[in-house]
Enzyme design. Structure first.
Site, PDB file in Angstrom:
ATOM      1  CE1 TYR A 184      -4.060   2.002   0.009  1.00 43.68           C
ATOM      2  CE2 TYR A 184      -2.703   3.507   1.534  1.00 43.68           C
ATOM      3  CZ  TYR A 184      -4.056   2.745   1.130  1.00 43.68           C
ATOM      4  OH  TYR A 184      -4.978   4.267   0.576  1.00 43.68           O
ATOM      5  CB  ALA A 195      -1.564  -4.784   6.464  1.00 42.65           C
ATOM      6  CG  LEU A 196      -7.033  -7.285   6.846  1.00 43.59           C
ATOM      7  CD1 LEU A 196      -7.404  -7.287   8.310  1.00 43.59           C
ATOM      8  CD2 LEU A 196      -8.914  -5.727   5.809  1.00 43.59           C
ATOM      9  CD  GLU A 197      -5.788  -6.427   1.059  1.00 47.88           C
ATOM     10  OE1 GLU A 197      -6.348  -6.264   1.480  1.00 47.88           O
ATOM     11  OE2 GLU A 197      -4.757  -6.491   1.497  1.00 47.88           O
ATOM     12  CD  GLU A 237      -8.858  13.241   9.342  1.00 49.60           C
ATOM     13  OE1 GLU A 237     -10.456  13.647   9.179  1.00 49.60           O
ATOM     14  OE2 GLU A 237      -8.067  14.363   9.067  1.00 49.60           O
ATOM     15  CB  THR A 238     -12.123   6.258   9.779  1.00 50.15           C
ATOM     16  OG1 THR A 238     -10.979   5.190   9.118  1.00 50.15           O
ATOM     17  CG2 THR A 238     -12.301   7.428   8.622  1.00 50.15           C
ATOM     18  CG  HIS A 287      -9.435   0.687   7.392  1.00 50.43           C
ATOM     19  ND1 HIS A 287     -10.379  -0.376   7.210  1.00 50.43           N
ATOM     20  CD2 HIS A 287      -8.381   1.286   6.758  1.00 50.43           C
ATOM     21  CE1 HIS A 287      -9.689  -0.669   6.173  1.00 50.43           C
ATOM     22  NE2 HIS A 287      -9.039  -0.011   6.161  1.00 50.43           N
ATOM     23  NE  ARG A 293       7.777   2.637  15.254  1.00 51.76           N
ATOM     24  CZ  ARG A 293       7.588   3.663  15.877  1.00 51.76           C
ATOM     25  NH1 ARG A 293       8.243   4.931  14.722  1.00 51.76           N
ATOM     26  NH2 ARG A 293       6.992   4.242  16.589  1.00 51.76           N
TER      27      ARG A 293
END
Length: 163
Positions: free
Chosen positions: A28, A59-61, A93-94, A96, A135
């Site tokens: 991403y 990252a979710l995948e 801001e969410t 998610h 990082r």
């Protein structure tokens, strides 16, 4: 009986002989992904293991792709000895952020537990892009290399205990 001691470089190399490690990277944030991958590749190549890289959007995948890769490599007669997940999740801001950060980490943990598989989690979860760079940079935090080293450490342990 399990004993704890520091391995020498010679023991570590022998413990990893013939190992296959799959890196699953979320891209991403392209430039950050490149840096994480460079750190992980350097650590794995220094250890002399075979490395395969699978790329997914985010990252979710990562945990799902790792599970798919495990099954595919196993079916092809080339089992995977460890997985390294790499990605970046930056707080927005969410809500998610919390879902992606938590679920990607949970997915990697479940993958490792379900398969007794060494997994290194190099998914950065940070508040800002500047924190991510601190990082990710190989010259600074090198979290990609750290995730690879964590997976290798678990693989050495697994092989030692199975011997």
């Amino acid at each position: 009986m399990v004993t704890t001691r520091r391995e020498t470089a010679v023991e570590a190399d022998a413990a990893l002989e013939g190992a296959r490690v799959v890196i699953v990277e979320g891209r991403y944030y392209e430039a950050l992904a490149d840096e994480l991958l460079a750190g992980a590749r350097a650590a794995l190549e220094a250890a002399g293991v075979t490395v395969a890289v699978i790329t997914v959007p985010g990252a979710l995948e990562i945990p799902i792709a790792a599970e798919i890769a495990l099954a595919a490599y196993e079916e092809g007669g080339e089992p995977v000895d460890a997985v390294v997940g790499l990605g970046v999740v930056i707080r927005g801001e969410t809500f998610h952020f919390d879902i992606v950060a938590g679920e990607s980490a949970r997915g990697l943990m479940e993958l490792g537990m379900a398969h007794a598989l060494p997994v290194g989690n190099g998914i950065l979860t940070v508040d800002t892009e500047a924190q991510a760079w601190e990082r990710a940079r190989v010259s600074e935090g090198n979290k990609g290399g750290g995730a690879a080293e964590a997976a290798l450490s678990l693989l050495r342990l697994k092989r030692r205990l199975e011997a």
